[in-house]
Design a protein around this motif. Structure first.
Motif, PDB file in Angstrom:
ATOM      1  N   PRO B 254      -0.724  21.513  22.181  1.00 60.52           N
ATOM      2  CA  PRO B 254      -2.102  21.986  21.954  1.00 60.52           C
ATOM      3  C   PRO B 254      -2.521  21.821  20.491  1.00 60.52           C
ATOM      4  O   PRO B 254      -3.635  21.392  20.213  1.00 60.52           O
ATOM      5  CB  PRO B 254      -2.037  23.459  22.357  1.00 60.52           C
ATOM      6  CG  PRO B 254      -0.883  23.580  23.286  1.00 60.52           C
ATOM      7  CD  PRO B 254       0.107  22.536  22.863  1.00 60.52           C
ATOM      8  N   PHE B 255      -1.632  22.176  19.569  1.00 63.14           N
ATOM      9  CA  PHE B 255      -1.913  21.967  18.154  1.00 63.14           C
ATOM     10  C   PHE B 255      -0.738  21.212  17.553  1.00 63.14           C
ATOM     11  O   PHE B 255       0.415  21.608  17.743  1.00 63.14           O
ATOM     12  CB  PHE B 255      -2.171  23.292  17.422  1.00 63.14           C
ATOM     13  CG  PHE B 255      -3.474  23.900  17.856  1.00 63.14           C
ATOM     14  CD1 PHE B 255      -4.670  23.542  17.245  1.00 63.14           C
ATOM     15  CD2 PHE B 255      -3.516  24.776  18.935  1.00 63.14           C
ATOM     16  CE1 PHE B 255      -5.878  24.055  17.688  1.00 63.14           C
ATOM     17  CE2 PHE B 255      -4.722  25.296  19.384  1.00 63.14           C
ATOM     18  CZ  PHE B 255      -5.910  24.931  18.760  1.00 63.14           C
ATOM     19  N   GLU B 256      -1.061  20.134  16.903  1.00 59.17           N
ATOM     20  CA  GLU B 256      -0.032  19.234  16.401  1.00 59.17           C
ATOM     21  C   GLU B 256      -0.586  18.578  15.146  1.00 59.17           C
ATOM     22  O   GLU B 256      -1.735  18.132  15.132  1.00 59.17           O
ATOM     23  CB  GLU B 256       0.272  18.189  17.488  1.00 59.17           C
ATOM     24  CG  GLU B 256       1.400  17.256  17.153  1.00 59.17           C
ATOM     25  CD  GLU B 256       1.886  16.440  18.369  1.00 59.17           C
ATOM     26  OE1 GLU B 256       1.602  16.814  19.524  1.00 59.17           O
ATOM     27  OE2 GLU B 256       2.539  15.414  18.125  1.00 59.17           O
ATOM     28  N   VAL B 257       0.203  18.564  14.083  1.00 56.10           N
ATOM     29  CA  VAL B 257      -0.225  17.953  12.823  1.00 56.10           C
ATOM     30  C   VAL B 257       0.911  17.090  12.297  1.00 56.10           C
ATOM     31  O   VAL B 257       2.077  17.476  12.370  1.00 56.10           O
ATOM     32  CB  VAL B 257      -0.580  19.033  11.763  1.00 56.10           C
ATOM     33  CG1 VAL B 257      -0.973  18.381  10.432  1.00 56.10           C
ATOM     34  CG2 VAL B 257      -1.722  19.926  12.255  1.00 56.10           C
ATOM     35  N   GLN B 258       0.558  15.914  11.821  1.00 59.48           N
ATOM     36  CA  GLN B 258       1.525  15.094  11.089  1.00 59.48           C
ATOM     37  C   GLN B 258       1.076  15.008   9.643  1.00 59.48           C
ATOM     38  O   GLN B 258      -0.113  14.880   9.366  1.00 59.48           O
ATOM     39  CB  GLN B 258       1.615  13.684  11.682  1.00 59.48           C
ATOM     40  CG  GLN B 258       2.353  13.628  13.007  1.00 59.48           C
ATOM     41  CD  GLN B 258       2.413  12.213  13.592  1.00 59.48           C
ATOM     42  OE1 GLN B 258       2.108  11.238  12.898  1.00 59.48           O
ATOM     43  NE2 GLN B 258       2.779  12.119  14.850  1.00 59.48           N
ATOM     44  N   VAL B 259       2.030  15.064   8.716  1.00 56.50           N
ATOM     45  CA  VAL B 259       1.731  14.943   7.293  1.00 56.50           C
ATOM     46  C   VAL B 259       2.529  13.758   6.754  1.00 56.50           C
ATOM     47  O   VAL B 259       3.768  13.767   6.820  1.00 56.50           O
ATOM     48  CB  VAL B 259       2.101  16.228   6.523  1.00 56.50           C
ATOM     49  CG1 VAL B 259       1.605  16.131   5.079  1.00 56.50           C
ATOM     50  CG2 VAL B 259       1.523  17.475   7.196  1.00 56.50           C
ATOM     51  N   HIS B 260       1.804  12.745   6.307  1.00 52.19           N
ATOM     52  CA  HIS B 260       2.455  11.514   5.828  1.00 52.19           C
ATOM     53  C   HIS B 260       2.183  11.313   4.346  1.00 52.19           C
ATOM     54  O   HIS B 260       1.063  11.549   3.881  1.00 52.19           O
ATOM     55  CB  HIS B 260       1.893  10.292   6.573  1.00 52.19           C
ATOM     56  CG  HIS B 260       2.237  10.226   8.023  1.00 52.19           C
ATOM     57  ND1 HIS B 260       3.150   9.334   8.547  1.00 52.19           N
ATOM     58  CD2 HIS B 260       1.780  10.946   9.079  1.00 52.19           C
ATOM     59  CE1 HIS B 260       3.239   9.499   9.859  1.00 52.19           C
ATOM     60  NE2 HIS B 260       2.414  10.471  10.215  1.00 52.19           N
ATOM     61  N   PRO B 261       3.177  10.820   3.593  1.00 58.66           N
ATOM     62  CA  PRO B 261       2.894  10.417   2.213  1.00 58.66           C
ATOM     63  C   PRO B 261       2.013   9.158   2.227  1.00 58.66           C
ATOM     64  O   PRO B 261       2.090   8.354   3.163  1.00 58.66           O
ATOM     65  CB  PRO B 261       4.277  10.111   1.640  1.00 58.66           C
ATOM     66  CG  PRO B 261       5.127   9.785   2.822  1.00 58.66           C
ATOM     67  CD  PRO B 261       4.566  10.562   3.982  1.00 58.66           C
ATOM     68  N   ILE B 262       1.153   9.023   1.218  1.00 59.15           N
ATOM     69  CA  ILE B 262       0.334   7.812   1.123  1.00 59.15           C
ATOM     70  C   ILE B 262       1.214   6.618   0.743  1.00 59.15           C
ATOM     71  O   ILE B 262       1.104   5.539   1.323  1.00 59.15           O
ATOM     72  CB  ILE B 262      -0.774   7.991   0.044  1.00 59.15           C
ATOM     73  CG1 ILE B 262      -1.655   9.216   0.361  1.00 59.15           C
ATOM     74  CG2 ILE B 262      -1.598   6.720  -0.094  1.00 59.15           C
ATOM     75  CD1 ILE B 262      -2.558   9.066   1.536  1.00 59.15           C
ATOM     76  N   ALA B 263       2.092   6.839  -0.217  1.00 57.95           N
ATOM     77  CA  ALA B 263       3.015   5.768  -0.627  1.00 57.95           C
ATOM     78  C   ALA B 263       4.183   5.707   0.351  1.00 57.95           C
ATOM     79  O   ALA B 263       4.470   6.677   1.054  1.00 57.95           O
ATOM     80  CB  ALA B 263       3.508   6.040  -2.041  1.00 57.95           C
ATOM     81  N   ASP B 264       4.849   4.579   0.381  1.00 64.77           N
ATOM     82  CA  ASP B 264       5.980   4.424   1.293  1.00 64.77           C
ATOM     83  C   ASP B 264       7.195   5.179   0.770  1.00 64.77           C
ATOM     84  O   ASP B 264       7.698   4.887  -0.309  1.00 64.77           O
ATOM     85  CB  ASP B 264       6.350   2.939   1.418  1.00 64.77           C
ATOM     86  CG  ASP B 264       5.232   2.131   2.059  1.00 64.77           C
ATOM     87  OD1 ASP B 264       4.413   2.722   2.776  1.00 64.77           O
ATOM     88  OD2 ASP B 264       5.188   0.909   1.838  1.00 64.77           O
ATOM     89  N   ARG B 265       7.647   6.127   1.535  1.00 67.35           N
ATOM     90  CA  ARG B 265       8.862   6.875   1.197  1.00 67.35           C
ATOM     91  C   ARG B 265       9.739   6.909   2.435  1.00 67.35           C
ATOM     92  O   ARG B 265       9.229   6.938   3.549  1.00 67.35           O
ATOM     93  CB  ARG B 265       8.533   8.307   0.770  1.00 67.35           C
ATOM     94  CG  ARG B 265       7.562   8.427  -0.388  1.00 67.35           C
ATOM     95  CD  ARG B 265       8.188   8.023  -1.700  1.00 67.35           C
ATOM     96  NE  ARG B 265       7.197   8.042  -2.770  1.00 67.35           N
ATOM     97  CZ  ARG B 265       6.874   6.969  -3.515  1.00 67.35           C
ATOM     98  NH1 ARG B 265       7.459   5.806  -3.326  1.00 67.35           N
ATOM     99  NH2 ARG B 265       5.962   7.082  -4.472  1.00 67.35           N
TER     100      ARG B 265
END
Lengths: 369, 369
Positions: B254-265
């Motif tokens: 129901p609630f799901e968030v992904q947090v990604h770095p802008i740069a490649d890590r």
């Protein structure tokens, strides 16, 4: 066994499964539901995992744990115009009013087998049905006699045969959720059938593994697994001429049972009368034993793994029918939750040693009848 | 930032993470636990799915929702000799007393990458650690200021660097389960780290999919996914110079968030100071926003996906760091259960349209600080 097919007022199909001498089923749905009011969701492809996700916002409105007087699966009474128009029934199957998949807007065959472009969704096509196991609101599979369980199996088989042929369908999953601890929203004893437009991830992975491990002959990998369990024998909880039931060597859940036919079968549709009769006698007994493990009936999920619809040659070679039942109860007062390791990473940590679970189930079977 | 390493009375390692001007951490564990009393389970290979299952019967005895006066994660007091010997602390990491994986009996490298014979199990080797986020029993990630969250990140990073090098470890999973609705057995704010001896099924599948979809350049498939979300923008809930957070297009929960770095890590160990600072400021704010969606704090699971330990060339090419957070709350009074379709077949039916979830989270972020 007699089948009677009718339609509910909104057009959904309903089918009664009765003994030959039961009264005719002629009642019509008096609720006057608007035709075509069933909503269809969409399917989105998760490019991260290569899996389809159905988005069914309309299901948020579904009825939640109604009391008997409002139960949609009880026979109709003057005070409760339920989903089942008759005043009595044996076993009934009907299309779900809040389906995750609906057989409208079916694209070309195999549409969901291809990888779509980013953002390209599909209608959530397929079909969802409800199977009422008994007219008794307080019943359960464990309370069914072999004859009534035979009607349930006849219903499962009828629907499997029909849905495996339906255009757009790729997998027919016959299953039961039991217990509010497992998330059921209706207490009345019932199961469900999902006709997915794709091979669901668990079955897809299982078939891929079986393909990699195949020796080229039919069902060889699944047969090896069953042979290993029969050879070790320590986890077998029931065996007869047609079926073997065991707690699997590498169980994920505190209590888990697989039931395999001895002979090679690919779907419920391939079972012989003897196999059906034997299962109808032993399965309710297994459920009664499981229900006696703790003070309250065991919450469980169970479902049949069978051959995909419109199978590829590899799928046909590697598929073998079996039933998988799992429970999330790990102690009288504790449930197993699928938390971070299981839910986010798919890495299962079992809490109960499978041989111990098997021993407890065998002991319960020995004193139940 | 200052690290202080010590050992508990049974030999388990414990490490404090403090600010430079915090008092020294010198207290010793007065409980006199017998050394080496931590149990190791076994791992069994599920030939049906090609996955390892850890069997950890000893974990059945673990403490269940203790009150503050018995909390093993609170600082020690005269009445409560907890797992943390000091009378105060900032952030602490220590080896789990009831571990699913223990770093003893480590077989040769890659032992769990091979398919074993039927019935051939392995010790459940690896390592399980607990991260106490705060000395405040009633705290949460959302209550941390950026400095304290920075210490948590320092601890995550320290442990990731160390465990990625540990013999036998194949995947380091830094995660948090929050809320009894998700199955936590301790309310004190804490996370966990599992150092698995195999690449867990979810990560294995994700990497396999990324490999199939790779254009040959580093991290290309994961970058495509992030690029798609940034281009559509409708599901982004937060973005700054270093991170982008969104509700994924094909959400399962129901609630799901992904947090990604802008740069490649590829792992927490590769983050720059600026990236760490930026995340430390924004993540507690995101959690506060999520906690404001309903009347009670949101139950959730969150965890970092990062490069496997001792990676293959393909794993190195395809891995990209990100955080995944999912909640099982679908309405103020209703939870999403993973029942038959999800648990047995891996086929997810989402109840909330991802764009609607994103809109609600954005609105909550706008009024939180």
């Amino acid at each position: 066994m007699r089948r009677t097919t009718t339609h509910l007022s909104d057009g959904r199909e309903l089918r009664y499964f009765d003994f030959d001498d039961d009264p005719p089923r002629t009642a019509s749905d008096e609720r006057g539901l608007p035709p075509g009011s069933t909503s269809q969701g969409r399917m989105r492809f998760d490019h991260l995992t290569g899996e389809w996700i159905a988005i069914a916002g309309h299901r948020q409105e579904r009825i939640f744990l109604p009391s008997q007087s409002d139960c949609p699966l009880c026979p109709t009474t003057s005070g409760n115009l339920s989903e089942i128009p008759e005043r009595d029934y044996r076993v009934v199957v009907f299309e779900n009013r809040f389906p995750s998949f609906l057989d409208e807007n079916v694209p070309g065959d195999g549409a969901a087998d291809a990888i779509p472009a980013f953002g390209a969704d599909l209608p959530a096509y397929g079909r969802c049905e409800v199977v009422a196991f008994s007219p008794d609101h307080h019943g359960s599979i464990g309370a069914l006699d072999a004859d009534q369980m035979g009607l349930v199996m006849a219903a499962w088989r009828d629907r499997t045969e029909s849905l495996l042929q339906q255009p757009g369908v790729r997998f027919v999953f016959v299953f039961e959720n039991r217990g509010s601890e497992i998330g059921v929203t209706l207490h009345h004893p019932h199961g469900q059938i999902y006709a997915y437009p794709y091979v669901p991830p668990w079955a897809r992975n299982m078939l891929d593994v079986a393909g990699l491990r195949s020796d080229g002959s039919d069902q060889s990998h699944l047969r090896s697994i069953v042979a290993f369990e029969r050879e070790q024998a320590t986890r077998i909880v029931h065996a007869d001429d047609h079926w073997v039931a065991f707690v699997p060597y590498a169980s994920r859940w505190p209590f888990e049972v697989q039931v395999h036919p001895i002979a090679d079968r690919r779907s419920l549709a391939e079972l012989t009368t003897e196999e059906q009769d034997s299962f109808s006698a032993s399965y309710p007994r297994l459920i009664r034993a499981l229900d006696s493990l703790f003070d309250a009936p065991l919450p469980y999920m169970s479902g049949w793994i069978q051959v995909p619809a419109h199978p590829t040659a590899d799928e046909l070679r590697d598929s073998r029918l079996f039933l998988r039942l799992v429970s999330n109860r790990r102690a009288g007062d504790k449930l197993k939750f699928l938390a971070g390791s299981e839910s986010l990473m798919g890495a299962f940590i079992g809490d109960v040693v499978p041989e111990d679970a098997a021993e407890r189930i065998r002991a319960a079977l020995a004193v139940s009848r």
